[in-house]
Motif scaffolding. Structure first.
Motif: not given
Length: 496
Positions: A112-118, A100-110, A286-294
């Motif tokens: 680098g964790k979870g499923i969509l933006f990692s 996934r592209p690590q753009s400034p906005f989506f990099g901040t949203i994601g 870890d809990e932060e990846n879990l929170a981002q997954d949700i």
């Protein structure tokens, strides 16, 4: 003094010209596209030329071919247009186009964790866990159908309250679809009047709508400045934080209840996996990846399926002949009140209608962006590592060379001469390759079960005096219909 000023101006113009020529030279290996001007890149061609809408890529492809580049400042965006280019990119170069592209906005949203933006190891581990856990929770099996059935019946009850009068079905649909995901993640559904649930729905809606605004584009191009300025981007970040905060609270609640020892929901299974992997140095659990997954499951699992259901009701109201034929097949084949997703195989016309709705009213603007993991040679062009790629899936779904009437609601697109359902390779509504939609099976099950229950309970009609509901979509990251009203007329007197 005046001569010095003129000299400096001339020197500045020369330097800018040299910079521009150097820039053009560095772009020579990329696919063609609108001329990239300093600062704004090729965006001038869209904003001051053909305009931005769902047909913009068509006009660009006509001029530059089925693979072209649009520059946003100094950032290239390579667009794949049409069946062959999209298949070559997503399938033949599946691993090369898996980030996934690590753009400034989506990099901040994601983050680098979870499923969509990692990306990389984090993405592979989180995605695999997501796939395995959705299966454990019953996706693709009979067990999850009970939860979808419960929500669809709740939606029927909400529609009954309207007593056949004109109403807007959008919010009830979104709430019901979102509650399916909430139940899978948290282990329970929210009451529709719950304040937190309303905030959750609002947060999802705002995040998605923001991603195609001018403010979003400004943040991507000038993040160093926008971080210090007020605006809707601040609201978007607060919406993300609201979803993450809710997820963290639910995680803490599950830990305190020690419920994961007998896992029933996504959080339970994840906490159990964390416990198993606590001594594994390669673990990303870890809990932060879990929170981002949700967060990712809530955002991705709510808006697209809800949009498809909104379109289905609208199209049925506008095309009563197709609605009546679909209902007749459902009633003729599904004799009992109970049914399952597997029954879709017995309903070729209904299956064709469902596919045609999601083809004609594809709920995403273009297709989720990718990023190259390596330098890629494609069609004689060199696409460097780290380049953002947009597979324009809409171009497959509307190609006149593949569809008899691409701009019309025509279920025959998915039927053979004998009325049997035909799968089409051009139908890549859920993507393809390494990043194919994680929730495809769940989305298909929801769409079918919700729609069958609604069809059995109601006949959808235009409000009095309305000849046709607007079928033009709202253009955003997703493409739902404009707000509309419809009459859900009960088919049975017991529902009155």
């Amino acid at each position: 003094m005046e001569e010095t000023g003129i000299f400096l101006i001339v020197l500045l113009v020369i330097l800018l010209l040299l910079y521009f020529l150097k820039q053009q030279w560095s772009h020579r290996h990329f696919p063609p596209g609108p001329l990239a001007l300093p600062l704004i890149g090729g965006l001038w061609r869209i904003n001051f030329g053909i305009g931005f809408n769902m047909d913009t890529p068509i006009k660009l492809a006509e001029q530059y071919g089925d693979i072209f580049t649009v520059w946003g400042g100094n950032t290239p965006l390579v667009v794949l247009f049409g069946l062959e280019a999209v298949k070559e990119g997503l399938i033949d170069h599946s691993e090369d186009f898996s980030e996934r592209p690590q753009s400034p906005f989506f990099g901040t949203i994601g983050r680098g964790k979870g499923i969509l933006f990692s990306n990389g190891h984090v993405w592979k581990q989180q995605r695999r866990f997501g796939l395995v856990t959705l299966r454990k929770l019953g996706v693709g099996k009979k067990s999850v159908e009970g939860q979808i059935e419960e929500e669809s019946q709740q939606l029927v009850e909400l529609f009954v309250r309207e007593k056949g009068q004109p109403f807007d079905p959008a919010l009830p649909i979104t709430n019901s679809v979102s509650n399916v995901i909430c139940a899978m993640c948290f282990g329970y559904r929210f009451p529709l009047e719950d304040k937190t649930f309303k905030e959750l729905i609002d947060a999802i809606r705002f995040t998605i709508e923001f991603a195609t605004t001018v403010w979003y584009a400004l943040y991507e191009m000038f993040p160093w400045a926008m971080k210090h300025l007020p605006g809707p981007h601040k609201h978007a970040f607060r919406a993300t934080e609201m979803l993450l905060s809710l997820s963290r609270k639910e995680i803490q609640k599950h830990k305190e209840q020690n419920s994961f020892q007998e896992a029933h929901d996504f959080i339970d299974f994840y906490l159990l996996e964390m416990e198993k992997r606590k001594n594994d140095p390669t673990s990303t659990y870890d809990e932060e990846n879990l929170a981002q997954d949700i967060h990712d499951l809530l955002v991705a699992g709510t808006e697209t399926t809800a949009a498809s259901l909104k379109w289905a009701i609208l199209l049925f109201a506008n095309h009563p002949d197709i609605q009546d034929k679909t209902y007749k097949e459902i009633e003729d084949v599904l004799c009992s009140s109970s049914f399952s997703y597997q029954d879709l195989k017995k309903l070729p016309y209904t299956n064709a209608v469902l596919h045609e709705i999601q083809r004609l009213k594809y709920p995403i603007l273009f297709g989720a962006p990718r990023q190259t993991t390596n330098d890629v040679k494609m069609r004689g062009f060199l696409i460097p590592k780290g380049t953002a790629i947009v597979p324009n899936l809409r171009s497959l779904l509307f190609a006149p060379e593949h569809w008899e009437s691409p701009r019309e609601f025509n279920p025959k697109h998915f039927l053979d001469q004998n009325g049997k359902f035909v799968a089409r390779e051009e139908y890549l509504a859920f993507g393809a390759g390494a990043r194919v939609c994680l929730g495809e099976q769940l989305a298909r099950m929801e769409f079918f079960i919700f729609l069958v229950n609604l069809m059995r309970a109601f006949r959808f009609q235009l409000p009095p005096g309305v000849k046709k509901i607007n079928e033009e979509p709202r253009t955003g990251l997703t493409t739902p219909p404009h707000p509309y009203k419809v009459c859900a007329v009960p088919r049975c007197s017991s529902l009155l």
